[in-house]
Design an enzyme around this catalytic site. Structure first.
Site, mmCIF file in Angstrom:
data_model
loop_
_atom_site.group_PDB
_atom_site.id
_atom_site.type_symbol
_atom_site.label_atom_id
_atom_site.label_comp_id
_atom_site.label_asym_id
_atom_site.label_seq_id
_atom_site.Cartn_x
_atom_site.Cartn_y
_atom_site.Cartn_z
ATOM 1 N N ASP A 8 4.847 18.307 19.200
ATOM 2 C CA ASP A 8 4.334 19.386 18.363
ATOM 3 C C ASP A 8 5.351 20.521 18.510
ATOM 4 O O ASP A 8 6.131 20.537 19.472
ATOM 5 C CB ASP A 8 2.951 19.798 18.875
ATOM 6 N N ASP A 10 4.868 24.435 17.449
ATOM 7 C CA ASP A 10 4.314 25.740 17.845
ATOM 8 C C ASP A 10 3.554 25.627 19.168
ATOM 9 O O ASP A 10 2.571 24.897 19.261
ATOM 10 C CB ASP A 10 3.337 26.248 16.765
ATOM 11 N N LYS A 117 4.303 24.061 7.591
ATOM 12 C CA LYS A 117 5.269 23.911 6.505
ATOM 13 C C LYS A 117 6.541 24.692 6.817
ATOM 14 O O LYS A 117 7.540 24.563 6.132
ATOM 15 C CB LYS A 117 4.653 24.404 5.194
ATOM 16 N N LYS A 145 -4.068 17.799 11.602
ATOM 17 C CA LYS A 145 -4.675 17.349 12.848
ATOM 18 C C LYS A 145 -6.126 17.873 12.875
ATOM 19 O O LYS A 145 -6.364 18.954 12.369
ATOM 20 C CB LYS A 145 -3.893 17.929 14.045
ATOM 21 N N ASP A 170 -0.105 20.995 22.563
ATOM 22 C CA ASP A 170 -0.796 22.092 23.259
ATOM 23 C C ASP A 170 -2.163 22.376 22.646
ATOM 24 O O ASP A 170 -2.829 23.318 23.049
ATOM 25 C CB ASP A 170 0.044 23.382 23.221
HETATM 26 C C1 G6P Z 1 0.732 24.831 13.457
HETATM 27 C C2 G6P Z 1 -0.048 25.935 14.135
HETATM 28 C C3 G6P Z 1 -1.256 26.332 13.318
HETATM 29 C C4 G6P Z 1 -0.847 26.634 11.888
HETATM 30 C C5 G6P Z 1 -0.187 25.430 11.261
HETATM 31 C C6 G6P Z 1 0.279 25.666 9.831
HETATM 32 O O1 G6P Z 1 0.078 23.656 13.655
HETATM 33 O O2 G6P Z 1 -0.470 25.532 15.425
HETATM 34 O O3 G6P Z 1 -1.867 27.442 13.913
HETATM 35 O O4 G6P Z 1 -1.990 27.006 11.108
HETATM 36 O O5 G6P Z 1 0.928 25.064 12.062
HETATM 37 O O6 G6P Z 1 1.436 26.456 9.836
HETATM 38 P P1 G6P Z 1 2.161 27.069 8.575
HETATM 39 O O7 G6P Z 1 3.464 27.563 9.118
HETATM 40 O O8 G6P Z 1 2.346 25.956 7.578
HETATM 41 O O9 G6P Z 1 1.275 28.139 8.030
HETATM 42 MG MG MG Z 2 0.830 23.632 18.868
#
Ligand code: G6P
Ligand code: MG
Length: 216
Positions: A8, A10, A117, A145, A170
């Site tokens: 993953d 972030d 994205k 997910k 995480d």
């Molecule tokens: C990751 C983060 C989420 C977030 C998602 C979409 O999974 O953990 O908190 O909502 O990405 O991210 P984006 O950059 O497409 O808005």
């Molecule tokens: Mg994460």
């Protein structure tokens, strides 16, 4: 035997989860929602932008149209992208680069499995793309997910069987997704104990018994 590790992004390789929180907080304040907290933010980890928006809106009392929600999500993404503008290798979490180098030196393929994205932009700006073989992100999938799709796409791109992959996550949604994809899981981050993954570590800089994990 594990032949690929799917990370993953972030909160695992980069500290952008803090920026997601800041950007959602800015949107919440604009909407007059002052009850949005770090605790609420935990439920946003690993889930899509639109689902994350619902977490924020659930803290307010109003109902919005689909068009209004689209506009809000875009507004949050603009706040987030402003924060990402200052992103560089300093956002890489401790131990991440050494871990990626070590795995590659053992012939392990590296995948990214993120519903964001913005993942390609983050990988480019931090320089992490150098260590990555294939990326599966929010642009490749229709279900976020805990659905396993993002990890299945990553394994398919790596040309590996799902059972040959380990997921590093995480978020609870991510661990559930990894399991649903029949992959082994390693839980990291501040909540790593609660994730109940197959293996756990507070971070990639902690002691991780890779010998055992990769041989299973
Ligand atoms: C990751 C983060 C989420 C977030 C998602 C979409 O999974 O953990 O908190 O909502 O990405 O991210 P984006 O950059 O497409 O808005
Ligand atoms: Mg994460």
């Amino acid at each position: 035997m594990i032949k690929g590790v799917i990370f993953d992004l972030d909160g695992v390789l980069v500290s952008t989860d803090e920026m997601h929180f800041e950007a959602w907080k800015m949107l919440a304040e604009e909407l007059g929602i002052d009850k949005f907290t770090k605790e609420d933010n935990k439920r946003q980890k690993g889930v899509s932008r639109m689902e994350s928006l619902e977490v924020v809106l659930s803290k307010g009392g109003r109902i919005y149209t689909a068009t209004e929600k689209e506009e809000m999500a875009e507004r949050k993404n603009n706040f987030y992208k402003e924060l990402l503008a200052g992103l560089d290798e300093n956002a890489i979490l401790p131990g991440a680069v050494d871990c990626l180098k070590m795995l590659r030196s053992r012939g392990i393929l590296i995948g990214i499995g993120s519903v964001s994205k913005n993942a390609p932009l983050i990988l480019a700006r931090t320089g992490l793309m150098e260590y990555v073989d294939k990326v599966s992100c929010g642009l490749d999938i229709t279900r976020s997910k805990p659905d396993p799709e993002v990890f299945e796409v990553a394994a398919n791109k790596l040309e590996l069987k799902y059972e040959e992959c380990l997921v590093v996550e995480d978020s609870l949604a991510g661990i559930v997704a990894g399991r649903a994809a029949h992959m082994k899981t390693l839980g990291v981050g501040t909540e790593y104990v609660q994730l109940r993954a197959d293996y756990e570590a507070p971070g990639l800089n902690a002691h991780i018994d890779w010998e055992t994990i990769l041989e299973v």
